[in-house]
Design an enzyme around this catalytic site. Sequence first.
Site, short mmCIF file in Angstrom:
data_model
loop_
_atom_site.label_atom_id
_atom_site.label_comp_id
_atom_site.label_asym_id
_atom_site.label_seq_id
_atom_site.Cartn_x
_atom_site.Cartn_y
_atom_site.Cartn_z
N ASP A 270 -23.71 11.74 8.77
CA ASP A 270 -22.76 10.64 8.55
C ASP A 270 -22.91 9.62 9.68
O ASP A 270 -23.05 8.42 9.45
CB ASP A 270 -21.34 11.22 8.51
CG ASP A 270 -20.28 10.15 8.35
OD1 ASP A 270 -20.49 9.22 7.55
OD2 ASP A 270 -19.24 10.25 9.04
N TYR B 42 -16.96 18.95 7.00
CA TYR B 42 -16.33 18.43 5.79
C TYR B 42 -15.82 19.55 4.88
O TYR B 42 -15.35 19.26 3.77
CB TYR B 42 -17.33 17.57 5.01
CG TYR B 42 -17.54 16.20 5.61
CD1 TYR B 42 -18.31 16.04 6.76
CD2 TYR B 42 -16.98 15.06 5.04
CE1 TYR B 42 -18.52 14.79 7.31
CE2 TYR B 42 -17.18 13.81 5.59
CZ TYR B 42 -17.95 13.67 6.73
OH TYR B 42 -18.15 12.43 7.27
N LYS C 291 -27.52 19.74 17.24
CA LYS C 291 -26.97 19.95 18.58
C LYS C 291 -27.04 21.44 18.84
O LYS C 291 -26.02 22.10 19.16
CB LYS C 291 -25.53 19.39 18.62
CG LYS C 291 -24.94 19.32 20.00
CD LYS C 291 -25.47 18.18 20.85
CE LYS C 291 -24.98 18.30 22.27
NZ LYS C 291 -25.44 17.21 23.15
N ASP D 105 -27.22 13.32 20.24
CA ASP D 105 -26.89 12.28 21.22
C ASP D 105 -28.15 11.56 21.69
O ASP D 105 -28.22 10.33 21.73
CB ASP D 105 -26.12 12.88 22.41
CG ASP D 105 -26.76 14.14 22.98
OD1 ASP D 105 -27.65 14.72 22.32
OD2 ASP D 105 -26.39 14.54 24.10
#
Length: 374
Positions: free
Chosen positions: A270, A143, A213, A246
């Site tokens: 988000d 962002y 991640k 994930d």
Amino acid sequence: MAEKTYKIAWLPGDGIGVDVLDATKIVLDKLQLNAEYLHGDIGWEFWQKEGDAFPARTIELLKNVDAAMFGAITSKPVKAAEQELVPELQGKGLIYRSPIVRMRQMFDLYICLRPCKAYAGNLLNYKDDVDIVVFRENTEDLYSGVEFNPVPQELAEMLTRLSKPFAAFKDVPLNELAISSKIVTRQGSERIIRAAFEFARKNNRKKVTVVHKANVVRATEGMFLDIAKEIHQEYPEIEMDDANVDAICMWLLKNPKNYDVIVATNMFGDIISDLVAQMVGGLGFGCSGNIGLKLGVFEPSHGSAPKYAGQYKVNPIATVLSAKMMLDWLGETEKGARLEKAVAEVIKEGKIRTYDMGGSNTTLELGEAIAAKL
Ligand code: IPM
Ligand code: MG
């Protein structure tokens, strides 16, 4: 001593933002919160009229309030070329950036707090007893707004010098290359992770799960995870675990009870917060606070659903629960607790429901039903 009169910026925005804030006002009035509500212009309309969806007067307003309630805004991906289609903006070279994202960064509202609780009797609950609180970093990451398309020649040259993997893109024409920067800082990571642990400590929560991640996005996500491990040392009574973003999407659905407090960088937060909101009835129940040291801006996590704008059809509970978060943040915890109890009762009774809850009541009727319980 006279009771304090709060100054609250009232920012409906557009689409159903107006509808859900109207219902929330009914509830706050019934609670007799001693407050002055100050309307602020924000949203698509002002982008079209003035070339700024977040006008300077609204920024000034936010500098002088205790808190804000925000509805929703239509946040369209506008490219420079499309912008030229808006006659008022032609030749101005402006770039549309989502006002809420700008607000979070401008006022350093670094915590995006998203509690997701399955209220008893909510027919839309995915599983009962889900009670997960998401802490999303709110100012950095993808962002940051540092993006290029086309990519400037100097940047491409520098990346060719500094990054071996960039060689894979060396023959791509620069106007066919796009780069969005994922920028993460130690300070930004530390403060959101610490906020999650502090919340766990204050609220007797057992565990903080760090979502990341780190195995692929090593520089940013790897640093975030390392910092979490460091900060965890300060909170030995709280368990910490971590999960790839994930994998946790599967595990959350399989075993929601294994999760308590979740902390993540901005973009993963988000995504995860929408997933967890869906587990407790969908975005109609997803409340949210954007919290900094000086200002808190409270909003439903849903969008502006322009096709329902002004029809007073949608469920205002996400916004009403965001108002509860505002009350807590202002220190009005007794009013906050009463409000949550009233919401829980209305959900449990199941008599007044909007269309998205399987009923046919209006947004305002649901607001009135909650107010009647107060
Ligand atoms: C949210 C929304 C916003 C975001 C959009 C409207 C810019 O999805 O608050 O979660 O991406 O943060
Ligand atoms: Mg979102």
